[in-house]
Design a protein around this motif. Structure first.
Motif, PDB file in Angstrom:
ATOM      1  N   THR A  50       0.817  -1.224   0.000  1.00  0.00           N
ATOM      2  CA  THR A  50       0.000   0.000   0.000  1.00  0.00           C
ATOM      3  C   THR A  50       0.853   1.277   0.000  1.00  0.00           C
ATOM      4  N   GLY A  51       2.183   1.134   0.057  1.00  0.00           N
ATOM      5  CA  GLY A  51       3.052   2.295   0.048  1.00  0.00           C
ATOM      6  C   GLY A  51       3.210   2.967   1.392  1.00  0.00           C
ATOM      7  N   ILE A  52       2.718   2.364   2.442  1.00  0.00           N
ATOM      8  CA  ILE A  52       2.876   2.947   3.783  1.00  0.00           C
ATOM      9  C   ILE A  52       4.335   2.886   4.199  1.00  0.00           C
ATOM     10  N   ILE A  53       5.030   1.831   3.803  1.00  0.00           N
ATOM     11  CA  ILE A  53       6.481   1.746   3.923  1.00  0.00           C
ATOM     12  C   ILE A  53       7.011   1.369   2.535  1.00  0.00           C
ATOM     13  N   SER A  54       8.330   1.466   2.368  1.00  0.00           N
ATOM     14  CA  SER A  54       8.899   1.141   1.063  1.00  0.00           C
ATOM     15  C   SER A  54       8.962  -0.364   0.857  1.00  0.00           C
ATOM     16  N   GLN A  55       9.112  -0.752  -0.395  1.00  0.00           N
ATOM     17  CA  GLN A  55       9.224  -2.173  -0.710  1.00  0.00           C
ATOM     18  C   GLN A  55      10.451  -2.772  -0.053  1.00  0.00           C
ATOM     19  N   ALA A  56      11.548  -2.014  -0.052  1.00  0.00           N
ATOM     20  CA  ALA A  56      12.785  -2.505   0.561  1.00  0.00           C
ATOM     21  C   ALA A  56      12.598  -2.711   2.063  1.00  0.00           C
ATOM     22  N   GLU A  57      11.897  -1.782   2.697  1.00  0.00           N
ATOM     23  CA  GLU A  57      11.641  -1.933   4.138  1.00  0.00           C
ATOM     24  C   GLU A  57      10.767  -3.148   4.409  1.00  0.00           C
ATOM     25  N   GLY A  58       9.786  -3.346   3.556  1.00  0.00           N
ATOM     26  CA  GLY A  58       8.926  -4.521   3.712  1.00  0.00           C
ATOM     27  C   GLY A  58       9.719  -5.804   3.608  1.00  0.00           C
ATOM     28  N   GLU A  59      10.629  -5.860   2.652  1.00  0.00           N
ATOM     29  CA  GLU A  59      11.452  -7.056   2.474  1.00  0.00           C
ATOM     30  C   GLU A  59      12.378  -7.270   3.674  1.00  0.00           C
ATOM     31  N   GLN A  60      12.907  -6.185   4.224  1.00  0.00           N
ATOM     32  CA  GLN A  60      13.744  -6.285   5.420  1.00  0.00           C
ATOM     33  C   GLN A  60      12.958  -6.876   6.593  1.00  0.00           C
ATOM     34  N   LEU A  61      11.762  -6.379   6.761  1.00  0.00           N
ATOM     35  CA  LEU A  61      10.930  -6.857   7.870  1.00  0.00           C
ATOM     36  C   LEU A  61      10.604  -8.334   7.711  1.00  0.00           C
ATOM     37  N   VAL A  62      10.215  -8.740   6.514  1.00  0.00           N
ATOM     38  CA  VAL A  62       9.872 -10.148   6.275  1.00  0.00           C
ATOM     39  C   VAL A  62      11.088 -11.037   6.522  1.00  0.00           C
ATOM     40  N   ALA A  63      12.262 -10.603   6.034  1.00  0.00           N
ATOM     41  CA  ALA A  63      13.476 -11.394   6.231  1.00  0.00           C
ATOM     42  C   ALA A  63      13.861 -11.470   7.702  1.00  0.00           C
ATOM     43  N   GLY A  64      13.744 -10.352   8.397  1.00  0.00           N
ATOM     44  CA  GLY A  64      14.064 -10.352   9.821  1.00  0.00           C
ATOM     45  C   GLY A  64      13.148 -11.263  10.618  1.00  0.00           C
ATOM     46  N   LEU A  65      11.864 -11.245  10.291  1.00  0.00           N
ATOM     47  CA  LEU A  65      10.904 -12.121  10.960  1.00  0.00           C
ATOM     48  C   LEU A  65      11.218 -13.595  10.680  1.00  0.00           C
ATOM     49  N   GLU A  66      11.647 -13.878   9.462  1.00  0.00           N
ATOM     50  CA  GLU A  66      12.013 -15.254   9.129  1.00  0.00           C
ATOM     51  C   GLU A  66      13.257 -15.689   9.905  1.00  0.00           C
ATOM     52  N   GLN A  67      14.184 -14.758  10.140  1.00  0.00           N
ATOM     53  CA  GLN A  67      15.363 -15.079  10.948  1.00  0.00           C
ATOM     54  C   GLN A  67      14.960 -15.434  12.374  1.00  0.00           C
TER      55      GLN A  67
END
Length: 465
Positions: A50-67
């Motif tokens: 939805t553009g509330i955060i950037s795509q790169a930030e979203g990917e960081q969050l998903v990767a961090g959660l997976e870690q």
């Protein structure tokens, strides 16, 4: 002594240590961690979508959660009371991994809708596992029933001998109970599978979120239409506990019968060593611990249902801390039902053996064929109530003389009524008594074979929802 505060600068100090322990739920809601990670990853993807955060930030969050998921699986993520709950523990660790971008995960989300989402994801998964266990339990019943279509067992009402039955028919009654349980859980699952994510604390959010997007990512079929209802609803948990209570009722009824059947007084089954225990003082004893424990554990699930009903009955909208008390009872009920189903399935499959000779003898020891004498006369034109009263007199005479109906001579039968003939003996033989009950759903062997075929088809096609 106080704990470090987790809250905004509105608070000047942390909680008293004892209150922090009292307030914390991390000791039990860690059970939700996989579902919290799933929900948080979906939320992060939605924020980026939805553009509330950037795509790169979203990917960081998903990767961090997976870690964090991997760390938990490896035993390296074990938050303590200072984290308060699993949601804060995950967010704190995420920020340690990805830095300040981790603090953006909670944008447009409250712990109120977060915990509601986690609980629904957890329960949806557990319901499917329990339904699978119910199928195994039903299959165990059918496997035994297949072996005992023509094995007879006394049927009871008021725990008094009533009419003989096919043992398979008796077992199929429990199959039908489990079928309703399976169907009921499927119905409950539809109301569990509704997403509250995006309801916020109680009023929604000012951010342009897409609730349907997160619902689709998480496999929810629908979303809550009212944010107040979304964060405060626990109907789905109450419904599950009600369905779980009925599963335990059915298991407990079967458990009670196994306990009775294994007693010396009944002697209908022998418990195998793999599913029985001994006495610490009486070497001859073999105790039915499995069905006794199932019977006893039933009360735990009943109690959790009552507890949640009491919690909910006086809560004003919307979220209240009381709702933290929904989880331990829910988790325990899930574990209790799953363990009980597994134990009873093993007991049926491996733990008991029906004593067919004793059963064959048992159905010849009573007056459970008396109704068939009345039916015999009714089929020859005698009004049933008149036949019923006459058979009562015959039974009374037999008891006085220490006889059973089969012991009466043909002359004695004819003295009671001229309608009796030599075929009365076949009509009241236990096997014929059972075989003759060929009405739909009855215990007649033909009907039982049909019922078994239908049951096998239902299981193979997962029909009945």
């Amino acid at each position: 002594m106080t704990e470090k505060k987790n809250w905004s600068p509105r608070f000047e100090s942390g909680l008293h240590q004892a209150i922090a322990h009292f307030n914390a739920s991390i000791s039990f809601d860690i059970e939700l961690i996989e579902y919290d990670l799933d929900g948080s990853q979906a939320h992060a993807q939605m924020l980026a979508h939805t553009g509330i955060i950037s795509q790169a930030e979203g990917e960081q969050l998903v990767a961090g959660l997976e870690q964090i998921r991997q760390e938990y699986h490896q035993g390296n993520f074990q938050p303590g009371v200072d984290a308060e709950d699993v949601h804060f523990a995950v967010e704190r660790r995420l920020t340690e991994i990805v830095g300040d971008v981790g603090k953006k995960l909670h944008t447009a989300r409250s712990r109120n809708d977060q915990v509601g989402t986690d609980t629904r994801l957890y329960l949806r998964d557990q319901i499917q596992q329990i339904r699978s266990q119910l199928r195994k339990f039903q299959t165990a019943l059918l496997d035994i029933a297949d072996q005992h279509i023509e094995t007879l067992i006394p049927g009871y009402t008021h725990l008094q001998r009533a009419q003989p039955l096919s043992l398979a028919h008796h077992l199929l009654a429990y199959y039908q109970m489990a079928k309703r349980d399976w169907e009921r859980l499927g119905d409950v699952s539809r109301r569990v599978n509704i997403s509250p994510l995006g309801c916020g604390a109680l009023a929604g959010t000012t951010f342009p979120i897409d609730r349907h997007y997160t619902a689709e990512l998480l496999g929810f079929e629908n979303i809550y239409a009212n944010s107040l209802d979304g964060v405060s609803d626990r109907d789905f948990a109450i419904e599950f506990l009600s369905a779980a209570s009925l599963i335990m009722v059915h298991l407990s009824r079967l458990a009670e019968e196994v306990i009775l059947w294994s007693s010396q007084e009944f002697g209908f089954v022998t418990l195998k060593d793999s599913c029985a225990t001994g006495s610490s003082i009486m070497p001859q004893k073999k105790n039915p611990d499995v069905p006794e424990l199932v019977r006893g554990k039933t009360g735990r699930v009943f109690g959790h249902l009552q507890a949640l009903l009491v919690i909910m009955k006086g809560l004003p909208l919307a979220y209240n801390k009381d709702l933290q008390e929904d989880k331990e009872g829910l988790f325990d009920s899930v574990k209790t039902v799953k363990a009980s189903l597994e134990a009873m399935t093993i007991l049926l499959s491996e733990g008991l053996e029906f004593r067919t000779q004793r059963l064959a003898q048992a159905v010849t020891e009573d007056f459970s064929n008396a109704t068939d004498v009345a039916d015999y006369l009714a089929a020859r034109g005698v009004p049933f109530r008149e036949a019923y009263n006459l058979v009562g007199k015959i039974v009374k005479t037999c008891i006085a003389e220490g006889k059973l109906l089969k012991d009466l001579s043909l002359e004695e039968w004819e003295q009671f009524h001229p309608g009796f003939a030599a075929d009365i003996y076949e009509a009241i033989s236990p096997r014929q008594v059972v075989a003759a009950r060929n009405s739909y759903g009855g215990t007649g062997f033909t009907q039982v074979r049909k019922a078994l075929l239908i049951a096998r088809e239902q299981i193979s096609h997962n029909r009945g929802v």
